[in-house]
Scaffold this motif. Structure first.
Motif, short mmCIF file in Angstrom:
data_model
loop_
_atom_site.label_atom_id
_atom_site.label_comp_id
_atom_site.label_asym_id
_atom_site.label_seq_id
_atom_site.Cartn_x
_atom_site.Cartn_y
_atom_site.Cartn_z
N GLY A 125 0.83 -1.24 0.09
CA GLY A 125 0.18 -0.05 0.07
C GLY A 125 0.78 1.26 -0.04
N SER A 126 0.18 2.21 -0.38
CA SER A 126 0.55 3.76 -0.47
C SER A 126 -0.56 4.68 -0.43
CB SER A 126 1.67 3.95 -1.56
OG SER A 126 0.99 3.90 -2.84
N ALA A 127 -0.19 5.85 -0.20
CA ALA A 127 -1.22 6.95 -0.31
C ALA A 127 -0.56 8.29 -0.76
CB ALA A 127 -2.13 7.03 1.04
N VAL A 128 -0.94 9.13 -1.55
CA VAL A 128 -0.62 10.29 -2.25
C VAL A 128 -1.91 11.21 -2.34
CG1 VAL A 128 0.52 11.40 -4.13
CG2 VAL A 128 0.48 8.95 -3.76
N ILE A 129 -1.51 12.64 -1.86
CA ILE A 129 -2.37 13.65 -1.91
C ILE A 129 -1.73 15.05 -2.62
CG2 ILE A 129 -1.66 14.66 0.20
CD1 ILE A 129 -5.49 14.51 -1.16
N SER A 130 -2.53 15.35 -3.60
CA SER A 130 -2.36 16.56 -4.48
C SER A 130 -3.23 17.77 -4.04
CB SER A 130 -2.08 16.58 -5.85
OG SER A 130 -1.19 15.31 -6.15
N ASP A 131 -2.93 19.02 -4.33
CA ASP A 131 -4.02 20.04 -4.17
C ASP A 131 -4.85 20.09 -5.31
OD1 ASP A 131 -2.76 21.48 -6.20
OD2 ASP A 131 -1.62 22.68 -4.89
N ALA A 132 -5.94 21.07 -4.99
CA ALA A 132 -7.04 20.97 -6.30
C ALA A 132 -6.31 21.60 -7.56
CB ALA A 132 -8.06 21.99 -5.64
N GLN A 133 -5.26 21.93 -7.77
CA GLN A 133 -4.60 22.35 -8.98
C GLN A 133 -3.72 21.34 -9.45
OE1 GLN A 133 -4.60 24.75 -6.21
NE2 GLN A 133 -6.48 25.22 -7.15
N SER A 166 3.61 -3.36 4.12
CA SER A 166 3.29 -4.70 3.49
C SER A 166 1.89 -4.74 3.79
CB SER A 166 4.22 -5.95 3.94
OG SER A 166 3.56 -7.18 3.16
N SER A 167 1.28 -3.91 4.08
CA SER A 167 -0.48 -3.77 4.22
C SER A 167 -1.04 -3.33 2.90
CB SER A 167 -0.69 -2.81 5.34
OG SER A 167 -2.16 -2.74 5.48
N VAL A 168 -2.03 -4.16 2.44
CA VAL A 168 -2.68 -3.86 1.36
C VAL A 168 -3.07 -2.28 1.20
CG1 VAL A 168 -4.75 -4.26 -0.27
CG2 VAL A 168 -3.72 -6.13 0.80
N GLN A 169 -3.82 -1.81 2.16
CA GLN A 169 -4.34 -0.57 2.29
C GLN A 169 -3.44 0.27 3.42
OE1 GLN A 169 -8.50 -1.91 1.52
NE2 GLN A 169 -8.45 -0.09 0.34
#
Length: 387
Positions: free
Chosen positions: A57-65, A96-99
């Motif tokens: 797993g991973s997570a990413v955030i971008s701004d509204a632009q 090594s966790s799916v989410q």
């Protein structure tokens, strides 16, 4: 007159496409072995500047632009300059966790974000939350609170649904050794730590491998899908009430050995699920027609629509271009379902669908909530067959 009529016919589609493009929080992806994708242009392109390594797993955030803010594998947080964020190490998630991670803005704030993480295979660190303040360090951000336990043990499942009020969120996970879904309400006042509990569906228990597999919500937030790895080996469909947080009406879609990834089409009409076969070697993708009618009709609508040359496939993740991307384990390519709203083989799966530019994927792709992809239009030039 003909030109004017054509313009009128085209205008609503143009407006809809513009609305879909305006939400750019999912523009940048980082996953696998320092792999990445940018959706800043009409066609996605590989990114080679990421620092993240994750088996899953991973997570990413971008701004509204569409500008990158930060990303995480559940154990570290990197800022937009690809440096470990201040206080962004030693988080109690697990790559090594799916989410392993999920990022949500705090309702009512323009600078605060929640980062939720899960431990692997039902271990003691469970579901944790961490707080990132993007006003710190000249906009590079700082983890101002970390390793706050919400509940343990949980499976590796973690997603979010926008509340019906359009402002708040539900964070959903599944308790380990249980049939219980937990839905935690996130508001401007913070996290409501007493969850809405729904006991329904398969028991997630036994061999710790049964903690593996995705939990996904439809873009409209009215359906949930669950894949559960061996020894449970199944894919299930549920209704979700985004006003109350309750999960209901399970549909057991059948046995799928080493089920892992699930994803909904942008219009919510199709559900895709992946399986690998015991110990891999049978990487296949199945489609269910959620417009078929009765639960029995949905079950019997299931058909294989793709197979991969990889021994194992992992995450299935909607992109901001309306396509579904498929993680191929230890591959320099992602698979791509190019027209996911279409029925059966017309969904147009390409195994070598996107070249990662000498980087490699593993089993995971970034964990984005489905609401970022609500009302996306199919890519230009594809014909969608509805039934």
């Amino acid at each position: 007159m003909k030109t004017y009529v054509q313009y009128l016919l085209f205008l609503p589609l143009w407006l809809l496409a513009l609305g879909a493009m305006a939400q750019k929080e999912a523009t940048n992806w980082y996953f696998g072995r320092r792999a990445g994708i940018s959706f800043a242009q009409p066609e996605p392109a590989p990114l080679k500047n990421g620092m993240l390594f994750s088996e899953e797993g991973s997570a990413v955030i971008s701004d509204a632009q569409g500008n990158l803010l930060f990303y995480s594998n559940g154990m570290q947080v990197w800022n937009k300059n690809h440096q470990v964020m201040a206080n962004g190490s030693e988080l109690k998630g697990h790559e090594s966790s799916v989410q392993s991670a999920l990022i949500l803005p705090k309702p009512g704030s323009s600078t605060l974000f929640y980062l939720f993480t899960t431990d692997f295979q039902g271990q003691d660190h469970g579901l944790q939350y961490h707080v990132v303040d993007m006003s710190r360090n000249g906009g590079l951000g700082e983890v101002v609170s970390k390793n706050n336990l919400i509940f343990a043990p949980v499976t590796e499942k973690l997603t979010a649904v926008k509340h019906r009020n359009g402002r708040d969120f539900w964070v959903l996970t599944h308790r380990w050794n249980s049939t219980a879904f937990y839905a935690y309400l996130i508001t401007a006042n913070g996290i409501t730590f007493t969850p809405v509990e729904s006991r329904i569906g398969a028991m997630h228990t036994g061999d710790n491998g049964a903690a593996i597999g995705f939990l996904k919500a439809s873009p409209a937030g009215d359906k949930l899908a669950v894949a559960t790895w061996a020894p449970v080996n199944k894919i299930e469909l549920f209704d979700f009430d985004n006003a109350t947080g309750l999960v209901s009406n399970v549909v057991d879609l059948g046995k799928f050995e080493e089920a892992y990834g699930v994803e909904f089409s942008p219009d919510g009409s199709r559900l895709y699920g992946g399986k690998n076969g015991i110990a891999g070697g049978e990487a296949r993708i199945f489609q269910f027609n959620l417009k078929a009618g009765t639960p029995d009709a949905i079950i019997h609508s299931g058909q294989q629509v793709a197979k991969s040359l990889s021994r194992k496939i992992g995450a299935l993740q909607l992109g901001p271009d309306g396509r579904i991307y498929v993680a191929r384990n230890s591959s320099g390519y992602l698979g791509v379902i190019r027209n996911p709203n279409a029925l059966g083989p017309n969904c147009d799966y390409k195994d070598n669908g996107l070249n990662l530019g000498n980087q490699k994927s593993e089993l995971g792709l970034p964990n984005f909530p489905g609401f970022y992809f609500h009302n996306l239009t199919p890519p230009t030039g594809y014909v969608v067959q509805q039934r």
